[in-house]
Design an enzyme around this catalytic site. Structure first.
Site, short mmCIF file in Angstrom:
data_model
loop_
_atom_site.label_atom_id
_atom_site.label_comp_id
_atom_site.label_asym_id
_atom_site.label_seq_id
_atom_site.Cartn_x
_atom_site.Cartn_y
_atom_site.Cartn_z
CB SER A 93 39.26 -5.10 51.06
OG SER A 93 39.79 -6.35 51.41
CG ASN A 119 40.72 -3.46 46.84
OD1 ASN A 119 41.80 -2.92 46.63
ND2 ASN A 119 40.45 -4.03 47.99
N1 CAA Z 1 55.23 2.06 58.62
C1 CAA Z 1 55.78 3.28 58.60
N2 CAA Z 1 56.47 3.76 57.55
C2 CAA Z 1 56.61 2.95 56.50
C3 CAA Z 1 56.07 1.65 56.45
C4 CAA Z 1 55.34 1.21 57.57
N3 CAA Z 1 54.78 0.02 57.63
N4 CAA Z 1 56.36 1.10 55.25
C5 CAA Z 1 57.07 2.01 54.57
N5 CAA Z 1 57.23 3.13 55.31
C6 CAA Z 1 57.89 4.36 54.94
C7 CAA Z 1 59.40 4.16 54.98
O1 CAA Z 1 59.93 4.46 56.24
C8 CAA Z 1 59.88 5.13 53.93
O2 CAA Z 1 60.01 6.40 54.47
P1 CAA Z 1 61.05 7.46 53.85
O3 CAA Z 1 60.44 7.88 52.54
O4 CAA Z 1 61.14 8.54 54.82
O5 CAA Z 1 62.32 6.68 53.68
C9 CAA Z 1 58.71 5.18 52.92
O6 CAA Z 1 57.56 4.66 53.59
C10 CAA Z 1 59.02 4.31 51.71
O7 CAA Z 1 59.30 2.98 52.16
P2 CAA Z 1 60.49 2.08 51.60
O8 CAA Z 1 61.65 2.97 51.25
O9 CAA Z 1 60.72 0.97 52.57
O10 CAA Z 1 59.93 1.35 50.33
P3 CAA Z 1 59.15 1.94 49.08
O11 CAA Z 1 59.65 3.26 48.66
O12 CAA Z 1 59.10 0.82 48.11
O13 CAA Z 1 57.66 2.14 49.63
C11 CAA Z 1 55.46 1.34 49.87
C12 CAA Z 1 56.94 1.11 50.19
C13 CAA Z 1 54.97 2.60 50.58
C14 CAA Z 1 54.73 0.13 50.39
C15 CAA Z 1 55.32 1.52 48.31
O14 CAA Z 1 55.98 0.48 47.65
C16 CAA Z 1 53.88 1.55 47.85
O15 CAA Z 1 53.21 2.56 47.94
N6 CAA Z 1 53.40 0.38 47.33
C17 CAA Z 1 52.04 0.23 46.87
C18 CAA Z 1 51.19 -0.18 48.02
C19 CAA Z 1 49.76 -0.32 47.61
O16 CAA Z 1 49.39 -0.28 46.45
N7 CAA Z 1 48.92 -0.49 48.63
C20 CAA Z 1 47.52 -0.70 48.42
C21 CAA Z 1 47.28 -2.15 48.35
S1 CAA Z 1 45.58 -2.52 48.10
C22 CAA Z 1 44.99 -2.48 49.67
O17 CAA Z 1 45.66 -2.24 50.63
C23 CAA Z 1 43.55 -2.70 49.76
C24 CAA Z 1 43.12 -3.74 50.68
O18 CAA Z 1 41.95 -3.98 50.65
C25 CAA Z 1 44.01 -4.48 51.62
#
Ligand code: CAA
Length: 301
Positions: free
Chosen positions: A141, A212
């Site tokens: 990344s 990113n």
């Molecule tokens: N595996 C499977 N399912 C998951 C999971 C995982 N690791 N994490 C969350 N979920 C599922 C949950 O089971 C839940 O399902 P339901 O809707 O059926 O209940 C759903 O996702 C939502 O999870 P939570 O209720 O626990 O929490 P939330 O609503 O806050 O969502 C999140 C969590 C999906 C992480 C959300 O907060 C989000 O989208 N955050 C932003 C993440 C982001 O920006 N990622 C990109 C980062 S940059 C990057 O990754 C680039 C790099 O180079 C590394």
């Protein structure tokens, strides 16, 4: 082989046929395990490689996450859910040595730490051992795909597949083409991305690619704002969630992706948005790397 439930989900998720069946993934951290999981869920044969001591944690992470996916996808059919979990786990082999896997791989994805030399050496080995057909892709990344692949002979069969954390949830996959990636390789990577249920976007080999590159200045300004004393990190997070509709604020996101990765970006002289931060350096020096160590800006159970 996938049971009925698993087949249903695999079919539902797969929108394009892909000739890629066997996938080898190096690095069983958060990203590598997630990539292995979504590949296994869609009936790909996966070999996930890392050091022996890392594998039990990866196995647990995958099992917990597949259970969450199954609970949601099969809420009215527990038996199908169980079959889906069993089949997904059955599709993923966790090993410390690739053994014969490189000899038949259609696709190799590297998701090891952001160390250029480590990645270059790993792909040199793959270039020597893999058959002609194998596509070599990095999930970097912060580095340039071209730099990682510079010593590879099969330049036309190299590229980037950039996933987002958490991989089983985030729908996007950035498919990266270098100046040498052939149209056939690009199409095969894109078709595979769709076959594992991701929405793909294309980007040239530029630092940060699309997401990113845009998140970078946003995160850096959030850190600067707190370091200047304009607002607390908690209030910045609340503001971006309630005022801009982001699922997480910038400091929750930093904790989620790892403060060590952010520090690494700040130290990369090629990175367009590098900016030293005393606050980040201090947390990293204290071993507070975010969710993975139980504490970063916030504390986690
Ligand atoms: N595996 C499977 N399912 C998951 C999971 C995982 N690791 N994490 C969350 N979920 C599922 C949950 O089971 C839940 O399902 P339901 O809707 O059926 O209940 C759903 O996702 C939502 O999870 P939570 O209720 O626990 O929490 P939330 O609503 O806050 O969502 C999140 C969590 C999906 C992480 C959300 O907060 C989000 O989208 N955050 C932003 C993440 C982001 O920006 N990622 C990109 C980062 S940059 C990057 O990754 C680039 C790099 O180079 C590394």
């Amino acid at each position: 082989m996938l049971g009925i439930g698993g087949k249903m989900l695999a079919r539902k998720m797969a929108t394009t046929a892909s000739p890629i069946n066997e996938v080898v993934i190096f690095g069983a951290g958060l990203m590598g395990s997630g990539i292995a999981q979504v590949s296994g869920q869609t009936n790909h044969k996966v070999t996930l490689i890392d050091r022996e001591e890392v594998l039990p944690t990866a196995q647990k992470m995958i099992a917990a996450s597949v259970n969450r996916v199954a609970k949601k996808a099969f809420k009215n059919d527990q038996e199908a859910g169980r079959a889906f979990i069993e089949d997904t786990i059955g599709n993923i082999k966790l090993v410390s040595d690739p053994g014969q896997a490189l000899l038949t791989a259609d696709l190799v994805i590297e998701a090891v730490t952001e160390n250029l030399k480590l990645k270059q050496d790993l792909f040199k080995r793959c270039d020597d051992e893999c058959p002609e057909k194998t596509i070599l892709a990095t999930n970097t990344s912060t580095l340039r795909v071209t730099d990682i692949m510079k010593d590879i002979r099969r330049q036309d069969r190299t590229g980037g597949l950039h996933f987002f954390n958490p991989v089983p949830v985030m729908k996007l996959l950035e498919v990266i083409k270098t100046d040498h990636t052939s149209p056939e390789t690009f199409d095969a990577m894109t078709a595979w991305g769709r076959a594992i249920g991701k929405h793909t976007v294309a980007c040239r080999d530029t630092i940060g690619f699309i997401v990113n590159r845009l998140l970078g200045p946003y995160i850096q300004e959030a850190i600067a704002m707190v370091e200047r004393g304009d607002a607390t990190f908690e209030d910045v997070d609340v503001a971006m969630k309630l005022g801009a509709g982001y699922p997480m604020g910038p400091f929750q996101l930093l904790d989620y992706t790892g403060l060590d990765l952010h520090k690494f970006i700040n130290e990369n002289p090629d990175h367009p948005f590098r900016k030293q931060s005393e606050m980040i350096n201090k947390l990293v020096a204290e071993g507070k790397l975010g969710v993975k160590t139980g504490e970063g800006f916030y504390k986690y159970k």
